[in-house]
Design an enzyme around this catalytic site. Sequence first.
Site, PDB file in Angstrom:
ATOM      1  N   GLY A   1     -24.930   2.238   2.752  1.00 29.13           N
ATOM      2  CA  GLY A   1     -24.006   2.824   1.773  1.00 29.13           C
ATOM      3  C   GLY A   1     -24.339   2.342   0.376  1.00 29.13           C
ATOM      4  O   GLY A   1     -24.056   1.191   0.014  1.00 29.13           O
TER       5      GLY A   1
ATOM      6  N   LYS B   1       0.864  -1.183   0.000  1.00 29.23           N
ATOM      7  CA  LYS B   1       0.000   0.000   0.000  1.00 29.23           C
ATOM      8  C   LYS B   1       0.895   1.226   0.000  1.00 29.23           C
ATOM      9  O   LYS B   1       2.058   1.151   0.423  1.00 29.23           O
ATOM     10  CB  LYS B   1      -0.843  -0.001   1.294  1.00 29.23           C
ATOM     11  CG  LYS B   1      -2.112   0.765   1.199  1.00 29.23           C
ATOM     12  CD  LYS B   1      -3.246  -0.085   0.678  1.00 29.23           C
ATOM     13  CE  LYS B   1      -4.501   0.726   0.477  1.00 29.23           C
ATOM     14  NZ  LYS B   1      -5.610  -0.043  -0.056  1.00 29.23           N
TER      15      LYS B   1
HETATM   16  P1  NAD Z   1     -18.377   5.011  -2.457  1.00 28.03           P
HETATM   17  O1  NAD Z   1     -17.689   6.218  -1.917  1.00 28.03           O
HETATM   18  O2  NAD Z   1     -18.731   4.949  -3.891  1.00 28.03           O
HETATM   19  O3  NAD Z   1     -19.724   4.761  -1.622  1.00 28.03           O
HETATM   20  C1  NAD Z   1     -19.798   4.857  -0.245  1.00 28.03           C
HETATM   21  C2  NAD Z   1     -21.229   5.270   0.110  1.00 28.03           C
HETATM   22  O4  NAD Z   1     -21.346   5.234   1.527  1.00 28.03           O
HETATM   23  C3  NAD Z   1     -21.567   6.692  -0.340  1.00 28.03           C
HETATM   24  O5  NAD Z   1     -22.838   6.701  -0.976  1.00 28.03           O
HETATM   25  C4  NAD Z   1     -21.553   7.489   0.951  1.00 28.03           C
HETATM   26  O6  NAD Z   1     -22.483   8.583   0.935  1.00 28.03           O
HETATM   27  C5  NAD Z   1     -21.945   6.443   1.963  1.00 28.03           C
HETATM   28  N1  NAD Z   1     -21.459   6.713   3.310  1.00 28.03           N
HETATM   29  C6  NAD Z   1     -20.248   7.183   3.689  1.00 28.03           C
HETATM   30  N2  NAD Z   1     -20.179   7.276   5.017  1.00 28.03           N
HETATM   31  C7  NAD Z   1     -21.358   6.833   5.497  1.00 28.03           C
HETATM   32  C8  NAD Z   1     -21.888   6.674   6.795  1.00 28.03           C
HETATM   33  N3  NAD Z   1     -21.172   7.021   7.867  1.00 28.03           N
HETATM   34  N4  NAD Z   1     -23.125   6.166   6.924  1.00 28.03           N
HETATM   35  C9  NAD Z   1     -23.864   5.813   5.826  1.00 28.03           C
HETATM   36  N5  NAD Z   1     -23.406   5.957   4.569  1.00 28.03           N
HETATM   37  C10 NAD Z   1     -22.182   6.461   4.406  1.00 28.03           C
HETATM   38  O7  NAD Z   1     -17.447   3.784  -2.015  1.00 28.03           O
HETATM   39  P2  NAD Z   1     -17.454   2.311  -2.630  1.00 28.03           P
HETATM   40  O8  NAD Z   1     -16.415   2.234  -3.673  1.00 28.03           O
HETATM   41  O9  NAD Z   1     -18.844   1.901  -2.894  1.00 28.03           O
HETATM   42  O10 NAD Z   1     -16.895   1.487  -1.385  1.00 28.03           O
HETATM   43  C11 NAD Z   1     -17.707   1.208  -0.260  1.00 28.03           C
HETATM   44  C12 NAD Z   1     -16.872   0.498   0.803  1.00 28.03           C
HETATM   45  O11 NAD Z   1     -16.334  -0.709   0.270  1.00 28.03           O
HETATM   46  C13 NAD Z   1     -15.667   1.282   1.311  1.00 28.03           C
HETATM   47  O12 NAD Z   1     -15.470   0.969   2.660  1.00 28.03           O
HETATM   48  C14 NAD Z   1     -14.521   0.741   0.482  1.00 28.03           C
HETATM   49  O13 NAD Z   1     -13.280   0.868   1.144  1.00 28.03           O
HETATM   50  C15 NAD Z   1     -14.912  -0.711   0.375  1.00 28.03           C
HETATM   51  N6  NAD Z   1     -14.359  -1.417  -0.789  1.00 28.03           N
HETATM   52  C16 NAD Z   1     -14.603  -0.930  -2.039  1.00 28.03           C
HETATM   53  C17 NAD Z   1     -14.073  -1.600  -3.134  1.00 28.03           C
HETATM   54  C18 NAD Z   1     -14.332  -1.118  -4.535  1.00 28.03           C
HETATM   55  O14 NAD Z   1     -14.054  -1.862  -5.484  1.00 28.03           O
HETATM   56  N7  NAD Z   1     -14.857   0.075  -4.722  1.00 28.03           N
HETATM   57  C19 NAD Z   1     -13.311  -2.767  -2.953  1.00 28.03           C
HETATM   58  C20 NAD Z   1     -13.108  -3.257  -1.646  1.00 28.03           C
HETATM   59  C21 NAD Z   1     -13.636  -2.555  -0.570  1.00 28.03           C
END
Ligand code: NAD
Length: 353
Positions: A179, A79
């Site tokens: 989310g 990372k």
């Molecule tokens: P994103 O930013 O597109 O979506 C996150 C959503 O969560 C947003 O709509 C935001 O408004 C909402 N949110 C943020 N804080 C919040 C809270 N306290 N309460 C309720 N809603 C809240 O992110 P993503 O890419 O969809 O990723 C979501 C999660 O999955 C993250 O934790 C990320 O680290 C993890 N993740 C994502 C991926 C990927 O491929 N994008 C891969 C592995 C893990």
Amino acid sequence: METTEIQVDGYEKVLRCRDRSSGLHALIAVHDTTLGPALGGMRMLPYSSEDEALFDVLRLSEGMTYKSACAETGLGGGKSVIIGDPKTLKKPDLLKAMGRFVQVLDGKYITAEDMNIGIADLEIVRTETKWVTGLSRESGSSGNPSPYTAHGVLVGLHAVAEEVWGSKELKGKHVLIQGVGAVGGRLAELLKELGARITICDINEAKVAELKQSKGYETVPDAKHLDVACDIYAPCARGAGLNDQTIPRLKCKAIGGAANNQLLELRHAQALKDRGILYAPDFVINAGGIINVGVELLPGGYKEATSLKMIENIHTNLRKVFEMSRKDGVTTHEAALRLARQRLAEGKKARKA
Ligand code: NAD
């Protein structure tokens, strides 16, 4: 350009990277390359100190080792973090300098998107190093990983359903998704296609209202979502949501979602077990994105069919984790760590042979 190595037990290489002319101050951690080059995202955050950034990069790179080991991506864990406010400090010169530091490791560390570092930023990083993944499909790369993460979570939820209800069927199951961003939003669509009942919440209330209207999901204010009785809770927003305050309130039979580091502390895995709630370890169920990116590095380059096939293994891996947890009487989180360490040990043995 100046690199200093920081000695950290259990890590192959940790580099402090400083570039005076662009103002770059970054850390790159290579945790373990037993199973392949250390792939992990690059994030930029206004950390209050280098120690805080170091804590983050060490924890995240180690997590990547276990995630990739479980997912059998043929990758190790790494990372990188850039210290600074992306709003004011993220400039082409700084990103280019970061690219030169990634290049110093000559493929031992391979970078990708993470918080505040998007595809446009990585395109600049790539002008200085080829060790960049997750760029656009048009450029021959694997593109946005989020739909693949969502697909992987769905594959994992079938294993969860099998463990809890004895059938992989998700039709009629009530899933609460916190989310509805890139991953959670897609997961909701996939589950709805299968006939699941969906309730969503998000701090972005406008988005929730729009999805209620366009997709017909049930909704709940984020602050009240833990009061919803459901079959599966899918945290897809942020980490540390499973803690002393939330666990006693949960009204679900199982948890499986995309968010990273869902447990505030390891002991919270035991708290879930004590409540009889099945927890699908985050780093096993959310591996679809890293699997998809990893396919880019296979001989012959990115092929979606290969990625989808590999993502199916999330089902097998979770079945193994649940079985180990039952047999050894440990939490599912501990079982997943054991599975990862087992695969690392096998990798070490194969390397020696
Ligand atoms: P994103 O930013 O597109 O979506 C996150 C959503 O969560 C947003 O709509 C935001 O408004 C909402 N949110 C943020 N804080 C919040 C809270 N306290 N309460 C309720 N809603 C809240 O992110 P993503 O890419 O969809 O990723 C979501 C999660 O999955 C993250 O934790 C990320 O680290 C993890 N993740 C994502 C991926 C990927 O491929 N994008 C891969 C592995 C893990």
